[in-house]
Design a protein around this motif. Structure first.
Motif, PDB file in Angstrom:
ATOM      1  N   VAL A  99       0.876  -1.176   0.179  1.00  0.00           N
ATOM      2  CA  VAL A  99       0.072  -0.078   0.163  1.00  0.00           C
ATOM      3  C   VAL A  99       0.854   1.134  -0.048  1.00  0.00           C
ATOM      4  CG1 VAL A  99      -1.753   1.024   1.371  1.00  0.00           C
ATOM      5  CG2 VAL A  99      -1.828  -1.098   1.277  1.00  0.00           C
ATOM      6  N   CYS A 100       1.833   1.250   0.943  1.00  0.00           N
ATOM      7  CA  CYS A 100       2.794   2.318   1.066  1.00  0.00           C
ATOM      8  C   CYS A 100       3.411   2.644  -0.299  1.00  0.00           C
ATOM      9  CB  CYS A 100       3.844   2.131   1.892  1.00  0.00           C
ATOM     10  SG  CYS A 100       4.783   3.517   2.640  1.00  0.00           S
ATOM     11  N   ASP A 101       3.916   1.686  -1.002  1.00  0.00           N
ATOM     12  CA  ASP A 101       4.507   1.901  -2.259  1.00  0.00           C
ATOM     13  C   ASP A 101       3.641   2.276  -3.436  1.00  0.00           C
ATOM     14  OD1 ASP A 101       6.904   0.913  -0.965  1.00  0.00           O
ATOM     15  OD2 ASP A 101       6.775  -1.339  -2.041  1.00  0.00           O
ATOM     16  N   SER A 102       2.334   1.979  -3.194  1.00  0.00           N
ATOM     17  CA  SER A 102       1.264   2.265  -4.521  1.00  0.00           C
ATOM     18  C   SER A 102       0.932   3.817  -4.275  1.00  0.00           C
ATOM     19  CB  SER A 102       0.087   1.421  -4.337  1.00  0.00           C
ATOM     20  OG  SER A 102       0.469   0.066  -4.482  1.00  0.00           O
ATOM     21  N   PHE A 103       0.987   4.288  -2.843  1.00  0.00           N
ATOM     22  CA  PHE A 103       0.441   5.620  -2.718  1.00  0.00           C
ATOM     23  C   PHE A 103       1.637   6.674  -2.181  1.00  0.00           C
ATOM     24  CE2 PHE A 103      -3.147   2.891  -2.395  1.00  0.00           C
ATOM     25  CZ  PHE A 103      -4.021   3.249  -3.311  1.00  0.00           C
ATOM     26  N   PRO A 104       2.285   7.408  -3.099  1.00  0.00           N
ATOM     27  CA  PRO A 104       3.682   7.953  -2.546  1.00  0.00           C
ATOM     28  C   PRO A 104       3.309   9.066  -1.464  1.00  0.00           C
ATOM     29  CG  PRO A 104       3.581   7.892  -4.900  1.00  0.00           C
ATOM     30  CD  PRO A 104       2.179   7.345  -4.475  1.00  0.00           C
ATOM     31  N   ALA A 105       1.872   9.379  -1.340  1.00  0.00           N
ATOM     32  CA  ALA A 105       1.490  10.452  -0.209  1.00  0.00           C
ATOM     33  C   ALA A 105       1.413   9.906   1.122  1.00  0.00           C
ATOM     34  CB  ALA A 105       0.318  11.117  -0.662  1.00  0.00           C
ATOM     35  N   LEU A 106       1.519   8.567   1.204  1.00  0.00           N
ATOM     36  CA  LEU A 106       1.686   7.816   2.531  1.00  0.00           C
ATOM     37  C   LEU A 106       2.929   7.873   2.843  1.00  0.00           C
ATOM     38  CD1 LEU A 106      -0.717   4.971   1.997  1.00  0.00           C
ATOM     39  CD2 LEU A 106      -1.201   6.946   3.300  1.00  0.00           C
ATOM     40  N   HIS A 107       3.045   8.520   4.122  1.00  0.00           N
ATOM     41  CA  HIS A 107       4.604   8.428   4.813  1.00  0.00           C
ATOM     42  C   HIS A 107       4.634   8.163   6.276  1.00  0.00           C
ATOM     43  CE1 HIS A 107       6.023  11.656   1.701  1.00  0.00           C
ATOM     44  NE2 HIS A 107       5.047  11.806   1.692  1.00  0.00           N
ATOM     45  N   THR A 108       5.680   7.416   6.462  1.00  0.00           N
ATOM     46  CA  THR A 108       5.956   7.095   7.611  1.00  0.00           C
ATOM     47  C   THR A 108       7.420   7.715   8.584  1.00  0.00           C
ATOM     48  OG1 THR A 108       7.768   5.285   6.654  1.00  0.00           O
ATOM     49  CG2 THR A 108       5.326   4.623   7.106  1.00  0.00           C
ATOM     50  N   CYS A 109       7.778   8.533   7.806  1.00  0.00           N
ATOM     51  CA  CYS A 109       9.107   9.287   8.128  1.00  0.00           C
ATOM     52  C   CYS A 109       8.774  10.216   9.132  1.00  0.00           C
ATOM     53  CB  CYS A 109       9.715   9.925   6.892  1.00  0.00           C
ATOM     54  SG  CYS A 109       8.579  11.021   5.973  1.00  0.00           S
ATOM     55  N   SER A 110       9.361  10.816   9.813  1.00  0.00           N
ATOM     56  CA  SER A 110       9.495  11.672  11.008  1.00  0.00           C
ATOM     57  C   SER A 110       8.747  12.993  10.501  1.00  0.00           C
ATOM     58  CB  SER A 110      10.663  11.916  11.966  1.00  0.00           C
ATOM     59  OG  SER A 110      10.514  12.740  12.729  1.00  0.00           O
ATOM     60  N   GLY A 111       7.686  13.323  11.354  1.00  0.00           N
ATOM     61  CA  GLY A 111       7.181  14.673  10.839  1.00  0.00           C
ATOM     62  C   GLY A 111       6.085  14.795   9.842  1.00  0.00           C
ATOM     63  N   ARG A 112       6.076  13.542   9.189  1.00  0.00           N
ATOM     64  CA  ARG A 112       5.043  13.472   8.166  1.00  0.00           C
ATOM     65  C   ARG A 112       4.047  12.154   8.186  1.00  0.00           C
ATOM     66  NH1 ARG A 112       8.167  14.278   2.403  1.00  0.00           N
ATOM     67  NH2 ARG A 112       5.950  14.616   1.685  1.00  0.00           N
ATOM     68  N   THR A 124       6.989  -2.376  11.988  1.00  0.00           N
ATOM     69  CA  THR A 124       8.044  -1.347  12.281  1.00  0.00           C
ATOM     70  C   THR A 124       8.885  -1.249  11.022  1.00  0.00           C
ATOM     71  OG1 THR A 124       9.304  -3.107  13.521  1.00  0.00           O
ATOM     72  CG2 THR A 124       7.993  -1.457  14.686  1.00  0.00           C
ATOM     73  N   SER A 125       9.073  -2.489  10.192  1.00  0.00           N
ATOM     74  CA  SER A 125       9.944  -2.384   8.867  1.00  0.00           C
ATOM     75  C   SER A 125       9.443  -1.662   7.783  1.00  0.00           C
ATOM     76  CB  SER A 125      10.184  -3.679   8.666  1.00  0.00           C
ATOM     77  OG  SER A 125       9.214  -4.690   8.186  1.00  0.00           O
ATOM     78  N   VAL A 126       7.891  -1.423   7.738  1.00  0.00           N
ATOM     79  CA  VAL A 126       7.378  -0.456   6.769  1.00  0.00           C
ATOM     80  C   VAL A 126       7.719   0.731   6.602  1.00  0.00           C
ATOM     81  CG1 VAL A 126       5.278   0.174   5.852  1.00  0.00           C
ATOM     82  CG2 VAL A 126       5.288  -2.037   6.995  1.00  0.00           C
ATOM     83  N   HIS A 127       8.268   1.112   5.613  1.00  0.00           N
ATOM     84  CA  HIS A 127       8.840   2.596   5.411  1.00  0.00           C
ATOM     85  C   HIS A 127       8.449   3.178   4.017  1.00  0.00           C
ATOM     86  CE1 HIS A 127      11.361   0.668   2.417  1.00  0.00           C
ATOM     87  NE2 HIS A 127      11.805  -0.223   3.256  1.00  0.00           N
ATOM     88  N   CYS A 128       8.256   4.460   3.867  1.00  0.00           N
ATOM     89  CA  CYS A 128       7.769   5.214   2.665  1.00  0.00           C
ATOM     90  C   CYS A 128       9.245   5.479   2.026  1.00  0.00           C
ATOM     91  CB  CYS A 128       7.175   6.453   3.156  1.00  0.00           C
ATOM     92  SG  CYS A 128       8.038   7.704   4.134  1.00  0.00           S
ATOM     93  N   ALA A 129       8.868   6.124   0.752  1.00  0.00           N
ATOM     94  CA  ALA A 129       9.919   6.230  -0.172  1.00  0.00           C
ATOM     95  C   ALA A 129      11.035   7.105   0.483  1.00  0.00           C
ATOM     96  CB  ALA A 129       9.366   6.817  -1.504  1.00  0.00           C
ATOM     97  N   CYS A 130      10.517   8.020   1.399  1.00  0.00           N
ATOM     98  CA  CYS A 130      11.510   9.121   2.037  1.00  0.00           C
ATOM     99  C   CYS A 130      12.401   8.300   2.830  1.00  0.00           C
ATOM    100  CB  CYS A 130      10.689  10.179   2.837  1.00  0.00           C
ATOM    101  SG  CYS A 130       9.615  11.095   1.786  1.00  0.00           S
ATOM    102  N   CYS A 131      11.989   7.324   3.631  1.00  0.00           N
ATOM    103  CA  CYS A 131      13.044   6.614   4.381  1.00  0.00           C
ATOM    104  C   CYS A 131      13.932   6.022   3.686  1.00  0.00           C
ATOM    105  CB  CYS A 131      12.032   5.954   5.518  1.00  0.00           C
ATOM    106  SG  CYS A 131      11.122   6.704   6.518  1.00  0.00           S
ATOM    107  N   ALA A 132      13.382   5.440   2.489  1.00  0.00           N
ATOM    108  CA  ALA A 132      14.142   4.544   1.587  1.00  0.00           C
ATOM    109  C   ALA A 132      15.336   5.150   1.021  1.00  0.00           C
ATOM    110  CB  ALA A 132      13.349   3.476   0.903  1.00  0.00           C
ATOM    111  N   GLN A 133      15.262   6.632   0.489  1.00  0.00           N
ATOM    112  CA  GLN A 133      15.990   6.970  -0.155  1.00  0.00           C
ATOM    113  C   GLN A 133      17.512   7.361   0.532  1.00  0.00           C
ATOM    114  OE1 GLN A 133      13.819  10.827  -1.522  1.00  0.00           O
ATOM    115  NE2 GLN A 133      12.889   9.693  -2.890  1.00  0.00           N
ATOM    116  N   PRO A 134      17.412   7.867   1.784  1.00  0.00           N
ATOM    117  CA  PRO A 134      18.708   7.927   2.543  1.00  0.00           C
ATOM    118  C   PRO A 134      19.440   6.596   2.509  1.00  0.00           C
ATOM    119  CG  PRO A 134      17.016   9.154   3.653  1.00  0.00           C
ATOM    120  CD  PRO A 134      16.113   8.292   2.750  1.00  0.00           C
ATOM    121  N   HIS A 135      18.800   5.642   2.769  1.00  0.00           N
ATOM    122  CA  HIS A 135      19.352   4.170   2.915  1.00  0.00           C
ATOM    123  C   HIS A 135      19.955   3.837   1.574  1.00  0.00           C
ATOM    124  CE1 HIS A 135      19.795   0.082   4.323  1.00  0.00           C
ATOM    125  NE2 HIS A 135      19.322  -0.272   3.188  1.00  0.00           N
ATOM    126  N   ARG A 136      19.119   3.979   0.544  1.00  0.00           N
ATOM    127  CA  ARG A 136      19.721   3.559  -0.776  1.00  0.00           C
ATOM    128  C   ARG A 136      20.901   4.602  -1.018  1.00  0.00           C
ATOM    129  NH1 ARG A 136      14.144   4.334  -3.071  1.00  0.00           N
ATOM    130  NH2 ARG A 136      13.144   2.420  -3.035  1.00  0.00           N
TER     131      ARG A 136
END
Length: 337
Positions: free
Chosen positions: A290-303, A315-327
């Protein structure tokens, strides 16, 4: 030609209304008693009024004002402690036929008489908030839905007696323009009622089902398939929801995108808020889909717009914002040892 203003009553109506627009509602009511001219001008020109500041005798105040302010379109009657009674709502319904927005939050004293009066007198209502009005019945709510067919916003949070599958079937049948609906903690409703909404209210944007413990995947699947504009969905404590519902939401993005392209629409944002707190049957892979399908869904801090409180396994679910720094970190070559 310059107009000489010698007395209060000589102030032009347009100027008076501009001045009053800068004042609070309590002062506006006081101003309506200055003279007959001001009273008539305010009675004719006032369209928005809030009496939430009134902590005592709100019922009598409404009874005295309703016959005077007959052009009201918005009336806010929120209360910290219950004051309003049926006769005040009946007066509003009788004298304010143009009303489009009515807020009766926490009006615990009101009975079905009020809903019947609103239905008969305020058919142009667009927004109705009766959250916390625990005495209404589902029969009265269904009757209101049958006559107030232009409703776009309806807050029924905590209206346990009023919100049944029967009432939701009436809302789905008559209120086809509905966009916002809060059914929080209405524990009696089941998939039958929610599916009626999904089929009857295709323009639904926000739906809060928090605490509706009887609903299952069938409700979410119907919403995913029938409500392409859904932007916010609250499923807090809906513990019967499983991965099947999540995958249906994820797949709906593709379906809705195809449907939008056929109809020339550009409405690709999809879900922006999803609350699945305490939905402990869900697995990380389904929620991640679901998170991957809808970019507006965020798990990152403040959003936080994907709310998963109480689901320790997610707890392992993450949005694109969280994945980018990791990549980005992994993109740097490791130094040779």
């Amino acid at each position: 030609m310059i107009m000489m203003i010698r007395e209060w009553k000589d102030i032009p109506v347009e100027l008076l209304m501009q001045i009053l627009s800068l004042l609070d509602d309590q002062t506006v009511i006081t101003a309506s008693h200055v003279c007959h001219g001001w009273r008539d001008s305010i009675s004719f020109g006032l369209t928005h009024l809030s009496l939430s500041w009134c902590s005592k005798n709100m019922n009598n105040l409404v009874l005295s004002l309703a016959p005077k302010f007959t052009k009201l379109q918005t009336l806010i009657l929120r209360q910290d402690k219950p004051q309003l009674e049926d006769n005040a709502v009946e007066a509003v319904s009788k004298f304010c036929p143009d009303l489009q927005v009515l807020d009766l939050t926490k009006s615990f004293k009101l009975t079905d008489r009020s809903l019947y009066a609103i239905a008969l007198g305020c058919c142009d209502l667009r927004k109705l908030n009766i959250s916390g009005c625990s005495a209404f019945s589902d029969k009265a709510l269904a009757y209101l839905a049958s006559l107030c067919r232009k409703l776009k916003v309806l807050n029924l949070c905590g209206c346990v007696k009023a919100v049944s599958d029967t009432a939701l079937q009436a809302i789905g049948h008559y209120c086809n323009e509905l966009q916002f609906l809060n059914l929080g903690w209405c524990e009696q409703i089941s998939d039958v009622g929610v599916m009626s909404l999904a089929y009857g209210c295709p323009d639904l944007r926000t739906l809060d089902l928090c605490g509706c413990v009887l609903i299952t995947d069938e409700s979410v699947i119907a919403l995913a398939n029938r409500c392409p504009h859904l932007r916010s969905l609250g499923l807090y404590y809906c513990k019967n929801i499983t991965d099947r519902a999540m995958y249906s939401l994820a797949q709906s993005k593709v379906k809705n995108k195809m449907w939008g392209s056929v109809n020339g629409e550009n409405d690709e944002d999809g879900l922006r808020t999803l609350n699945i707190s305490q939905c402990t049957s869900l697995t990380p892979s389904a929620v991640q889909a679901v998170c991957d399908s809808f970019p507006a869904l965020h798990t990152c801090s403040g959003r936080h717009s994907l709310i998963i409180s109480g689901c320790l396994n997610l707890t392992s679910v993450h949005c694109a914002c969280c994945a980018q720094p990791h990549r980005a970190i992994n993109a740097f070559p490791h130094s040779a040892h």
